[in-house]
Design an enzyme around this catalytic site. Structure first.
Site, PDB file in Angstrom:
ATOM      1  N   GLU A 118       0.881  -1.181   0.000  1.00  0.00           N
ATOM      2  CA  GLU A 118       0.000   0.000   0.000  1.00  0.00           C
ATOM      3  C   GLU A 118       0.908   1.218   0.000  1.00  0.00           C
ATOM      4  O   GLU A 118       1.460   1.592   1.036  1.00  0.00           O
ATOM      5  CB  GLU A 118      -0.902  -0.009   1.255  1.00  0.00           C
ATOM      6  CG  GLU A 118      -1.907  -1.148   1.302  1.00  0.00           C
ATOM      7  CD  GLU A 118      -3.113  -0.920   0.407  1.00  0.00           C
ATOM      8  OE1 GLU A 118      -3.332   0.235  -0.029  1.00  0.00           O
ATOM      9  OE2 GLU A 118      -3.831  -1.886   0.133  1.00  0.00           O
ATOM     10  N   CYS A 174      -2.078   9.587   2.553  1.00  0.00           N
ATOM     11  CA  CYS A 174      -1.600   8.962   1.311  1.00  0.00           C
ATOM     12  C   CYS A 174      -2.481   9.294   0.114  1.00  0.00           C
ATOM     13  O   CYS A 174      -1.999   9.418  -1.002  1.00  0.00           O
ATOM     14  CB  CYS A 174      -1.506   7.448   1.479  1.00  0.00           C
ATOM     15  SG  CYS A 174      -3.065   6.685   1.943  1.00  0.00           S
TER      16      CYS A 174
HETATM   17  P1  NAD Z   1       8.233   4.648   4.932  1.00  0.00           P
HETATM   18  O1  NAD Z   1       8.203   3.810   3.706  1.00  0.00           O
HETATM   19  O2  NAD Z   1       9.383   5.533   5.167  1.00  0.00           O
HETATM   20  O3  NAD Z   1       8.093   3.740   6.242  1.00  0.00           O
HETATM   21  C1  NAD Z   1       7.084   2.774   6.419  1.00  0.00           C
HETATM   22  C2  NAD Z   1       7.571   1.683   7.351  1.00  0.00           C
HETATM   23  O4  NAD Z   1       8.700   1.056   6.758  1.00  0.00           O
HETATM   24  C3  NAD Z   1       7.992   2.163   8.731  1.00  0.00           C
HETATM   25  O5  NAD Z   1       7.505   1.262   9.703  1.00  0.00           O
HETATM   26  C4  NAD Z   1       9.519   2.135   8.667  1.00  0.00           C
HETATM   27  O6  NAD Z   1      10.106   1.791   9.886  1.00  0.00           O
HETATM   28  C5  NAD Z   1       9.800   1.045   7.658  1.00  0.00           C
HETATM   29  N1  NAD Z   1      11.031   1.309   6.886  1.00  0.00           N
HETATM   30  C6  NAD Z   1      11.538   2.518   6.535  1.00  0.00           C
HETATM   31  N2  NAD Z   1      12.666   2.367   5.811  1.00  0.00           N
HETATM   32  C7  NAD Z   1      12.876   1.032   5.685  1.00  0.00           C
HETATM   33  C8  NAD Z   1      13.870   0.240   5.056  1.00  0.00           C
HETATM   34  N3  NAD Z   1      14.875   0.785   4.380  1.00  0.00           N
HETATM   35  N4  NAD Z   1      13.755  -1.107   5.112  1.00  0.00           N
HETATM   36  C9  NAD Z   1      12.728  -1.678   5.768  1.00  0.00           C
HETATM   37  N5  NAD Z   1      11.766  -0.977   6.408  1.00  0.00           N
HETATM   38  C10 NAD Z   1      11.822   0.364   6.374  1.00  0.00           C
HETATM   39  O7  NAD Z   1       6.869   5.473   4.879  1.00  0.00           O
HETATM   40  P2  NAD Z   1       6.365   6.558   5.895  1.00  0.00           P
HETATM   41  O8  NAD Z   1       7.198   7.779   5.749  1.00  0.00           O
HETATM   42  O9  NAD Z   1       6.155   5.989   7.243  1.00  0.00           O
HETATM   43  O10 NAD Z   1       4.898   6.841   5.313  1.00  0.00           O
HETATM   44  C11 NAD Z   1       4.676   7.726   4.279  1.00  0.00           C
HETATM   45  C12 NAD Z   1       4.448   7.014   2.962  1.00  0.00           C
HETATM   46  O11 NAD Z   1       3.482   6.008   3.128  1.00  0.00           O
HETATM   47  C13 NAD Z   1       3.914   7.924   1.892  1.00  0.00           C
HETATM   48  O12 NAD Z   1       4.523   7.616   0.671  1.00  0.00           O
HETATM   49  C14 NAD Z   1       2.446   7.592   1.860  1.00  0.00           C
HETATM   50  O13 NAD Z   1       1.805   7.877   0.637  1.00  0.00           O
HETATM   51  C15 NAD Z   1       2.470   6.138   2.142  1.00  0.00           C
HETATM   52  N6  NAD Z   1       1.198   5.690   2.687  1.00  0.00           N
HETATM   53  C16 NAD Z   1       0.412   4.866   1.948  1.00  0.00           C
HETATM   54  C17 NAD Z   1      -0.813   4.458   2.441  1.00  0.00           C
HETATM   55  C18 NAD Z   1      -1.730   3.566   1.672  1.00  0.00           C
HETATM   56  O14 NAD Z   1      -2.659   3.060   2.274  1.00  0.00           O
HETATM   57  N7  NAD Z   1      -1.501   3.330   0.403  1.00  0.00           N
HETATM   58  C19 NAD Z   1      -1.218   4.891   3.700  1.00  0.00           C
HETATM   59  C20 NAD Z   1      -0.380   5.721   4.414  1.00  0.00           C
HETATM   60  C21 NAD Z   1       0.830   6.112   3.914  1.00  0.00           C
END
Ligand code: NAD
Length: 461
Positions: free
Chosen positions: A215, A249
């Protein structure tokens, strides 16, 4: 930030596997009971949830209740109501070649699933997938976001109180913990976050051939056509764009407005922003803050990439940026190529619908698309020609809030979907079983049959 050790992760995972093997999580009454428990557990602590969201994101009580708590109650209620029907094996027709046999599709849980959650709706986006995982009969490990420590700690307390860690466990930590989790073999991974990390997750999952739901995010456009109802469009766009200070998002990322109505739409949006958040939104308790300094700095940088036509005020100590409209942005600037994920709204005008469609086509498929028009043909044209995860005609965000619509992205905005029955399906493998009759046995398929080939050719032509 304390990171989880590989040994600790492996111990929890092993305990979950052992527990899953007892078959208890598959029992329908058990699943129902766990869902009811979840709802009661959230109810008991809903004020703590509101407090934690206020600390981490400055969310108002109305926003917290409607977008993080109430939406979960809805999801749980809907799931409890329909679960019996979803979980039942489905009988299917029998092919002519299979006369005498009975076919059925049996939904079965994958086993032990990993749920990785982001920070923007940190409570709901950790628990909504869990509802599907429990409903389908899995055990689950949740890795909440490190950027919302109060909510993450509360999730841990709440779920520990409700379930043994051999069934549902929260593993706190940051990127390192997430990476350690991804080293392990899960039966399913449900990831919500950025496209960049989505790629990391999918690559890690591929090492174990683990199926994934991703997602993700991206740039979701809102098109306001010349025949739109302007006051209503302004209200619904401002609602969707500035909720949670744009850190949603599916928030409208940028505005594509027909040149004939640009001025009136902008004036209407300014009025709505004032009506929603007052003359000084950065002082308003109804208006969220930016999650951390890094994102605050990143968003502040976008303000220089166009002409601010409304808003632009900031408060460094509160990490707040007012709802801001910017004009004269270059299509290749970062504000028009990166996901904004904040309260800055670039305005781009178009003169023909074709032009707007072409612009969207030239970019990755969006997670959401919104169109404001009163013409059915325009709505049909946009929805049929542009590929996007989901969206609304004459509204924003609301498609996410009904359990009847599967929610998810397409292309770079994600793969797979959830909510309502889609969540149950996502966390279930559809096992096909053919029950053959012993009353008779067609011999034509066997190598010893005399007229086998003739008969097979008759049946399969
Ligand atoms: P992110 O991808 O930075 O982090 C998400 C999760 O992944 C966190 O728990 C983090 O600890 C983990 N993570 C971060 N870097 C990682 C790595 N290198 N390896 C493994 N795990 C890692 O996202 P964010 O900043 O928390 O959220 C924002 C993003 O999420 C935006 O792009 C937004 O559009 C998207 N989002 C999508 C939805 C949806 O339902 N489609 C909902 C909310 C947010």
């Amino acid at each position: 930030m304390k990171e989880a050790s590989a040994a600790g992760i492996q111990r929890i995972l092993q305990n979950q596997r052992t527990y899953f093997a007892t078959q208890e999580t598959k029992l329908l009454p058990f699943r129902m009971e766990q869902l009811k428990k979840l709802k009661a557990g959230i109810k008991k602590r809903d004020h703590e949830v509101i407090d934690a969201l206020a600390l981490d994101l400055g969310k108002s009580e109305l926003e917290s209740y409607s977008t993080e708590i109430g939406i979960l109650y809805e999801e749980i209620n809907f799931t409890i109501k329909h679960l019996k029907g979803w979980a039942k094996p489905k009988k299917v027709k029998t092919a002519l070649t299979h006369v005498g046999s009975k076919g059925s599709i049996i939904p079965e849980p994958y086993g032990t699933v990993l749920i990785i959650a982001p920070w923007n709706y940190p409570f709901q986006l950790a628990l909504s997938p869990l509802v599907g995982a429990i409903a389908a009969g899995n055990t689950a490990i949740i890795k909440p976001s490190e950027l919302t420590p109060n909510v993450s700690a509360l999730l841990s307390t709440l779920l520990q109180e409700l379930y043994p860690p051999s069934y549902v466990a929260v593993i706190g930590g940051g990127v390192q913990t997430s990476q350690a989790l991804l080293e392990e073999r899960f039966d399913y991974i449900f990831f919500t976050g950025s496209a960049a990390v989505g790629k990391v997750v999918m690559e890690a999952a591929s090492r174990h051939l683990t199926p994934v739901t991703l997602e993700l995010g991206g740039k979701s456009p809102v098109i306001v056509h010349e025949d739109a109802n302007i006051p209503l469009a302004a209200k619904r766009i401002v609602f969707g764009k500035f909720m949670n200070a744009g850190q949603t998002c599916i928030a409208p990322d940028y505005l594509l407005v027909h040149s004939k109505i640009k001025t009136s739409l902008i004036e209407a949006m300014k009025e709505v922003i004032q009506a929603f958040y007052g003359p000084e939104p950065i002082q308003s308790p109804a208006y969220s803050k930016i999650v951390n300094q890094r994102h605050y700095n990143r968003l502040s940088g976008y303000l220089k990439e166009g002409t601010v036509i409304y808003g632009g005020e900031r408060n460094d100590s509160k990490q707040k940026i007012a709802p801001t409209l910017i004009d004269r942005v270059k299509l290749d600037s970062s504000v028009m190529t990166e996901e904004i994920f904040g309260p800055i709204f670039p305005v781009v005008e178009y003169t023909s619908l074709e032009e707007a469609i072409e612009l969207i086509h030239s970019r990755p498929k969006p997670l959401a698309l919104y169109l404001f028009t009163q013409n059915k043909n325009t709505a049909d044209e946009v929805t049929s020609r542009i590929s996007f995860g989901g969206g609304c005609i004459n509204d924003t965000l609301m498609h996410i809030a009904t359990p009847y619509l599967p929610f998810g992205g397409v292309g770079e905005s994600g793969m797979g979907n959830y909510h309502g029955k889609a969540s149950f399906d996502t966390f279930s493998h559809r096992k096909s079983v053919l029950k053959q009759t012993n009353r008779f046995d067609f011999s034509f398929r066997y190598p010893s049959a005399n007229n086998g080939l003739q008969l097979v050719k008759k049946l399969l032509k």
